[in-house]
Design a protein around this motif. Sequence first.
Motif, short mmCIF file in Angstrom:
data_model
loop_
_atom_site.label_atom_id
_atom_site.label_comp_id
_atom_site.label_asym_id
_atom_site.label_seq_id
_atom_site.Cartn_x
_atom_site.Cartn_y
_atom_site.Cartn_z
N ARG A 138 -19.49 107.45 38.11
CA ARG A 138 -17.45 107.62 39.33
C ARG A 138 -17.02 108.36 38.55
O ARG A 138 -15.77 107.79 38.36
N HIS A 179 -15.78 110.35 39.85
CA HIS A 179 -14.97 111.55 40.47
C HIS A 179 -14.55 110.52 41.42
O HIS A 179 -13.63 110.77 42.27
N THR A 180 -14.36 109.39 40.69
CA THR A 180 -13.67 108.07 41.95
C THR A 180 -12.41 107.46 41.11
O THR A 180 -11.81 108.24 39.84
N ASN A 181 -11.26 107.49 41.96
CA ASN A 181 -9.86 106.93 41.81
C ASN A 181 -10.03 105.82 41.17
O ASN A 181 -11.14 105.18 41.00
N PHE A 182 -9.53 105.97 39.43
CA PHE A 182 -9.77 104.97 38.40
C PHE A 182 -9.07 103.56 38.58
O PHE A 182 -9.79 102.42 38.46
N LEU A 183 -8.49 103.99 39.97
CA LEU A 183 -7.61 102.13 40.64
C LEU A 183 -8.87 101.21 41.28
O LEU A 183 -8.87 100.26 41.53
N GLU A 184 -9.71 102.45 41.83
CA GLU A 184 -10.36 101.19 42.14
C GLU A 184 -11.66 100.14 41.46
O GLU A 184 -12.41 100.19 41.70
N CYS A 192 -5.44 98.49 33.88
CA CYS A 192 -5.32 99.64 34.49
C CYS A 192 -4.23 100.18 34.20
O CYS A 192 -4.71 101.58 33.72
#
Length: 234
Positions: A161, A163-168, A186
């Motif tokens: 993850r 490359h995943t937006n950390f907010l998600e 967060c």
Amino acid sequence: MVQAICDEPEDENEVGRSDTSDDELIQESDHDTESEQELRVEIEEEIEKESEITKEYFLGKDKTTTWNKNPLTSKYTKISKKNIVKIFPGLKSCAKYITDEKSAFEMFFTNDIIQNIVECTNMEIEKLRVNYDRPRDAKNTTTNEVLAFIGIIILAGVKKRNHTNFLELWTTDGTGSEIFRSCMNCNRFLFLLSAIRFDDKNTRKERQLTDKLAAIRFTLDRFVENCKNNYSLG
């Protein structure tokens, strides 16, 4: 009369000519001249010689140069120093007794590295605090919090993850991960992500004149040193 014709002998000249031609054919087909025999012997000897050479050597394009297939070594020659194994590859010293991931991490990221990150990050937080109304939004970090921060980054990479937006990752609708919410808020994670430092930013420009990796020099040198102290390359 028919009998007489059958018994009449053939012309002697014709008989002689036929006999002579047969003998010549036999001589020409079954027997070679001395020069031809010598030539054949020489060719056979050359073929045998080449076959013996090719067993141990590579024959060059000029059919004269030979290259030895095996290295020429003498029984009196000593082994080269670079070929003598003095240190066996693998774990060294205390690293041999590591049984869990946390202990392995601590062998490479030692306390001095983490403490340096904490001090340099707090120096940056002091500068950022003026932009926040509430002090708790820009409080100093600690050793445990920095370790948790590094752990979140590593875990995000392990779970593919990165490359995943950390907010998600902090969402509560079932698509996020509970372990991220358990470590820290967060907003706090994003704040540390912007404030994390590995050196004193006040003196960085002077050090960058002679060292392009001045921003991470201390951490990099300690990490490389720990790698050498705990593991021998093969």
